[in-house]
Write a protein that holds these residues in place. Structure first.
Motif, PDB file in Angstrom:
ATOM      1  N   VAL A  43       0.222  -1.768   0.132  1.00 27.53           N
ATOM      2  CA  VAL A  43      -0.184   0.252   0.114  1.00 27.53           C
ATOM      3  C   VAL A  43       0.624   0.659  -0.083  1.00 27.53           C
ATOM      4  N   ALA A  44       1.814   1.006   0.545  1.00 25.35           N
ATOM      5  CA  ALA A  44       2.726   2.100   1.268  1.00 25.35           C
ATOM      6  C   ALA A  44       3.685   2.209  -0.502  1.00 25.35           C
ATOM      7  N   ASP A  45       3.804   1.924  -1.008  1.00 22.29           N
ATOM      8  CA  ASP A  45       4.853   1.916  -2.587  1.00 22.29           C
ATOM      9  C   ASP A  45       3.446   2.092  -2.978  1.00 22.29           C
ATOM     10  N   GLU A  46       2.483   1.661  -3.307  1.00 23.14           N
ATOM     11  CA  GLU A  46       1.899   2.255  -4.528  1.00 23.14           C
ATOM     12  C   GLU A  46       0.755   4.027  -4.746  1.00 23.14           C
ATOM     13  N   VAL A  47       1.354   3.797  -3.301  1.00 22.55           N
ATOM     14  CA  VAL A  47       0.484   5.583  -2.880  1.00 22.55           C
ATOM     15  C   VAL A  47       1.610   6.225  -3.167  1.00 22.55           C
ATOM     16  N   GLU A  48       2.493   5.461  -3.302  1.00 23.14           N
ATOM     17  CA  GLU A  48       4.468   6.994  -3.541  1.00 23.14           C
ATOM     18  C   GLU A  48       4.406   6.397  -5.217  1.00 23.14           C
ATOM     19  N   LYS A  49       4.361   5.230  -5.629  1.00 21.13           N
ATOM     20  CA  LYS A  49       4.285   5.647  -7.030  1.00 21.13           C
ATOM     21  C   LYS A  49       3.305   6.314  -8.102  1.00 21.13           C
ATOM     22  N   ALA A  50       2.382   7.077  -6.745  1.00 21.59           N
ATOM     23  CA  ALA A  50       0.443   7.307  -7.557  1.00 21.59           C
ATOM     24  C   ALA A  50       0.752   8.729  -7.968  1.00 21.59           C
ATOM     25  N   ASN A  51       1.897   9.106  -6.763  1.00 20.23           N
ATOM     26  CA  ASN A  51       3.154  11.029  -7.419  1.00 20.23           C
ATOM     27  C   ASN A  51       1.464  12.172  -6.544  1.00 20.23           C
ATOM     28  N   VAL A  52       0.183  11.404  -5.556  1.00 19.59           N
ATOM     29  CA  VAL A  52      -0.325  12.442  -5.464  1.00 19.59           C
ATOM     30  C   VAL A  52      -0.216  13.022  -3.950  1.00 19.59           C
ATOM     31  N   ALA A 136      -8.922  -2.982   2.701  1.00 19.39           N
ATOM     32  CA  ALA A 136      -7.928  -4.447   2.074  1.00 19.39           C
ATOM     33  C   ALA A 136      -8.887  -5.322   2.777  1.00 19.39           C
ATOM     34  N   ASP A 137      -9.207  -6.461   2.339  1.00 17.78           N
ATOM     35  CA  ASP A 137      -9.731  -7.680   3.129  1.00 17.78           C
ATOM     36  C   ASP A 137      -8.412  -8.613   3.195  1.00 17.78           C
ATOM     37  N   SER A 138      -8.323  -8.981   4.806  1.00 14.83           N
ATOM     38  CA  SER A 138      -7.242 -10.498   5.352  1.00 14.83           C
ATOM     39  C   SER A 138      -7.958 -11.467   5.237  1.00 14.83           C
ATOM     40  N   GLY A 256      -5.161  -0.623  -2.215  1.00 18.61           N
ATOM     41  CA  GLY A 256      -5.511  -1.294  -0.681  1.00 18.61           C
ATOM     42  C   GLY A 256      -6.379  -2.509  -1.441  1.00 18.61           C
ATOM     43  N   GLN A 257      -6.347  -2.548  -3.312  1.00 14.59           N
ATOM     44  CA  GLN A 257      -6.556  -3.786  -3.917  1.00 14.59           C
ATOM     45  C   GLN A 257      -5.557  -4.239  -4.218  1.00 14.59           C
ATOM     46  N   LYS A 258      -4.666  -3.329  -5.009  1.00 11.27           N
ATOM     47  CA  LYS A 258      -3.247  -4.310  -4.908  1.00 11.27           C
ATOM     48  C   LYS A 258      -2.892  -5.264  -3.416  1.00 11.27           C
ATOM     49  N   ALA A 259      -3.245  -4.662  -2.712  1.00 16.26           N
ATOM     50  CA  ALA A 259      -2.173  -5.604  -0.984  1.00 16.26           C
ATOM     51  C   ALA A 259      -3.296  -7.001  -0.992  1.00 16.26           C
TER      52      ALA A 259
END
Length: 326
Positions: A43-52, A136-138, A256-259
């Motif tokens: 989640v942290a990595d994907e948010v960083e990549k999104a550059n928002v 994210a569900d788990s 979250g969905q990717k995670a």
């Protein structure tokens, strides 16, 4: 000159709005040593990549909040995000204890079907109304360990002091003749080592992450007839969520969905790693049969299911909704 000034003002505005840091707390080992830590790092990595303009700072290993303090901090807005066993908040919202109910979920494929059920819609409404949102569900499978003997039949726990994750498991195990000692999963190792506990149940991931194989003789591993499944979502505070702009919210949902997709693939691998790790350490590994699991479910129906249906608003409805998912 005017055009340059406008661009400069816009650039400064972006800089001022950017780099918002969200604090995420969880109880498990960091550095990617635990799959739940890996999940939040995705989640942290994907948010960083999104550059928002968002950065997620992760605090593992109870370094920011103790396990059972996280829910209160989250809904009050003191904590932005967490990966949390939802049952830990069952004292405040007793409905959450349905997500750690003996025998309601029997295997990973069943857990995936539960995610799309009315049961989970009702649980998530309670989460939202309380002041949090699921990213994210788990679902983690789990089992039993003992320093004395293998736990397969209800009679096998008689006379043992056991750590049972959640009040519903405590009621079922007490009904089978065990004595109960409550604690977070991070405390199991020391309790087994010092003789405070004879046995315990927790997730496959925690059994490995906390090196429980160093202290026990037998593992009852999850299989097709697991009794133990626990819901451990990634959550964000509603107070935090409402302060984010639409691009930041969208980035978090996608992350979250990717995670979640990652975890769905890893959940069964956790069980395989559990078995191989314990066998390598010389621990005996056994599995419950359907007939043995049914004996436990019969005790659960007379203890934890009955108590939950009586004490919890809509408790009977939640149990029935979960049991109706084949």
């Amino acid at each position: 000159m005017l055009k340059i000034s406008v661009l400069l003002i816009l650039s400064v505005g972006v800089l001022l709005a950017g780099d918002k840091v969200l604090k995420l707390s969880h109880q498990w080992p960091g550095g990617g040593k635990d799959v739940r830590d890996k999940m939040v790092r995705i989640v942290a990595d994907e948010v960083e990549k999104a550059n928002v303009g968002l950065t997620i700072k992760i605090y593992p290993s109870k370094s920011l909040y103790k396990p059972k303090e996280q829910w209160s901090a989250l809904v009050k807005g003191r904590l932005d995000m967490t990966a949390l066993p939802l049952d830990y908040a069952g004292g405040r919202h007793p409905e959450f204890s349905a997500t750690l109910m003996p025998g309601l979920i029997k295997n990973h494929d069943h857990a995936k079907r539960i995610n799309n059920s009315q049961f989970m819609k009702d649980i998530k409404k309670v989460i939202n109304d309380a002041g949090a949102k699921v990213l994210a569900d788990s679902w983690l499978a789990g089992g039993f360990v003992s320093t004395k003997n293998c736990i397969l039949e209800p009679d096998d726990v008689k006379g043992q002091v056991i750590r049972a994750a959640g009040s519903n498991f405590e009621e079922m195990l007490h009904g089978a003749g065990a004595s109960i000692s409550s604690m977070a999963s991070s405390e199991i190792y020391t309790a087994l080592q010092t003789g405070v506990l004879d046995a315990a149940n927790t997730s496959s991931g925690s059994f490995v992450s906390y090196r429980i194989y160093e202290q026990v003789k037998c593992l009852t591993a999850p299989g097709e007839n697991a009794l133990w499944f626990m819901y451990e979502p990634i959550l964000i505070s509603m107070k935090t969520w409402k302060k984010l702009n639409s691009k930041q919210q969208e980035a978090l949902m996608k992350a979250g969905q990717k995670a979640e997709t990652y975890f769905e693939k890893e959940a069964k691998n956790l069980d395989d790693k559990l078995v191989s790790t314990f066998k390598k350490a010389g621990v005996k590994v056994v599995y419950m049969s359907k007939e043995q699991a049914d004996k436990w479910k019969k005790i659960a129906a007379e203890t934890s299911y009955k108590s939950f249906a009586t004490k919890v608003p809509n408790g009977a409805k939640l149990i029935e909704e979960a049991r109706s998912v084949e």
